[in-house]
Enzyme design. Structure first.
Site, PDB file in Angstrom:
ATOM      1  N   GLU A 181       6.623  -6.997  -8.533  1.00 11.77           N
ATOM      2  CA  GLU A 181       5.989  -7.799  -7.493  1.00 11.77           C
ATOM      3  C   GLU A 181       4.483  -7.550  -7.453  1.00 11.77           C
ATOM      4  O   GLU A 181       4.034  -6.409  -7.472  1.00 11.77           O
ATOM      5  CB  GLU A 181       6.564  -7.454  -6.107  1.00 11.77           C
ATOM      6  N   ASP A 183      -2.376   8.396  -1.604  1.00 10.02           N
ATOM      7  CA  ASP A 183      -3.613   7.752  -1.160  1.00 10.02           C
ATOM      8  C   ASP A 183      -4.416   8.795  -0.383  1.00 10.02           C
ATOM      9  O   ASP A 183      -3.988   9.232   0.684  1.00 10.02           O
ATOM     10  CB  ASP A 183      -3.234   6.563  -0.260  1.00 10.02           C
ATOM     11  N   ASP A 191      -7.911   9.587   1.515  1.00  3.04           N
ATOM     12  CA  ASP A 191      -9.010   8.832   2.109  1.00  3.04           C
ATOM     13  C   ASP A 191      -9.980   9.818   2.753  1.00  3.04           C
ATOM     14  O   ASP A 191      -9.535  10.773   3.401  1.00  3.04           O
ATOM     15  CB  ASP A 191      -8.421   7.885   3.169  1.00  3.04           C
ATOM     16  N   CYS A 222     -21.356  15.319   7.445  1.00  3.30           N
ATOM     17  CA  CYS A 222     -22.427  14.435   6.968  1.00  3.30           C
ATOM     18  C   CYS A 222     -22.157  12.984   7.355  1.00  3.30           C
ATOM     19  O   CYS A 222     -23.068  12.257   7.723  1.00  3.30           O
ATOM     20  CB  CYS A 222     -22.569  14.571   5.455  1.00  3.30           C
ATOM     21  N   CYS A 223     -20.898  12.555   7.266  1.00  2.37           N
ATOM     22  CA  CYS A 223     -20.562  11.151   7.506  1.00  2.37           C
ATOM     23  C   CYS A 223     -19.275  11.080   8.329  1.00  2.37           C
ATOM     24  O   CYS A 223     -18.557  12.066   8.463  1.00  2.37           O
ATOM     25  CB  CYS A 223     -20.292  10.394   6.208  1.00  2.37           C
ATOM     26  N   HIS A 262      -6.690   7.080  -5.364  1.00  5.30           N
ATOM     27  CA  HIS A 262      -5.245   6.951  -5.419  1.00  5.30           C
ATOM     28  C   HIS A 262      -4.733   7.642  -6.668  1.00  5.30           C
ATOM     29  O   HIS A 262      -5.334   7.519  -7.734  1.00  5.30           O
ATOM     30  CB  HIS A 262      -4.825   5.481  -5.490  1.00  5.30           C
TER      31      HIS A 262
HETATM   32 ZN   LIG Z   1     -20.900  12.422   3.586  1.00  2.00          ZN
END
Ligand SMILES: [Zn+2]
Length: 281
Positions: free
Chosen positions: A107, A177, A179, A189-190, A234
């Protein structure tokens, strides 16, 4: 799954191209050699690196001030016509040079922008050959497409079946996965969708840990790591024994890899037993 029909009996022979083999040891350091290179990311670069080089054209526009959008149909057509590796996709999923049901009964789910700009999600698409998927993707220009399982029959024929219960998934790669938002609690930092070269180190470490555990503890050999296109990576474990695992086995492997449960501010988050597992030591 013991009574499932075998797919082709050709095992994992075709997977060597992506996963290496017994003799050729995969050196993870080689995979990340360029991450440490200062030339790639000169110091003048803004701290918040924008995601680049998507595998599948993302639906969000590039936020760099230029007017061209990554979901621009002309750009997507060029991407699919010239860059997308349809032949490798076919060889990877088909496990044989000649077309088999491993590919034909697989699929694909397409996300397409219609004329009014709204998104259509098309499940149960399937293609007998590499040329036919290429032709369809180039004509419909999906903003993304997903790879689903191999079914007992062609997914396009599922409604014509006399016994609809006999339409069932038989195989799917074991996928992980990772992330960067999973690291929002500890990266300074982020946050959210932003990534930079500093927090990408968390991704590099996660990949090394998961890859080592999958190879050393479970004996998987054919592991492909891909950039997710936005803020993560991934893993596709393609060994035949991984593809044929049921959901319970997949959950067991994920549970084995779980040391720290992220997210919840209350409750037990660290899951350690003494003596420590050799990996943790
Ligand atoms: Zn960062």
């Amino acid at each position: 799954m013991a009574d499932s029909p075998t797919l082709n009996g050709d095992g994992d022979v075709a997977m060597a191209e992506i996963g290496g083999d017994d003799k050729k040891e995969v050196k993870l350091e080689d995979l990340f050699a360029d991450v440490d290179s200062d030339e790639e990311f000169p110091s003048s670069m803004p701290n918040r690196m924008k995601p680049s080089s998507p595998l599948v054209a993302p639906s969000s526009p590039i936020e760099n001030g230029t007017s061209i959008s990554s979901s621009d149909p002309q750009l997507m057509r060029m991407f699919y016509q010239r860059l997308f590796p349809f032949r490798y996709l076919f060889q990877w999923l088909n496990h044989s040079p000649t077309p088999t049901n491993d590919f034909a009964h697989r699929e694909f789910a397409l996300t397409i922008n219609d004329a009014t700009g709204s998104e259509i999600y098309l499940r149960y698409q399937s293609y007998p050959t590499s040329d036919l998927i290429r032709k369809d993707i180039i004509s419909r220009l999906p903003t993304r497409f997903e790879i689903g399982p191999v079914y007992s029959t062609n997914p396009r024929d599922r409604k014509q079946m006399r016994n609809q219960n006999s339409f069932k998934p038989l195989a799917k790669e074991l996928c992980f996965d990772i992330d960067l938002t999973d690291y929002d609690d500890i990266r300074t930092c982020c946050d959210k969708a932003n990534i930079c070269i500093k927090c990408w180190q968390f991704m590099t470490m996660a990949i090394k840990v998961v890859d080592t555990a999958l190879r050393d503890d479970f004996g998987f050999k054919h592991i492909m790591w891909v950039y997710s296109g936005r803020r993560g990576a991934h893993a596709w474990v393609c060994d035949k024994k991984a593809r044929l695992m049921d959901d319970q086995k997949r959950r067991a492997i994920a549970g084995y890899l779980e040391v720290i449960r992220g997210g919840s501010q209350s409750g037990k988050r660290v899951n350690l037993w003494r003596p420590l597992h050799p990996h943790l030591t």
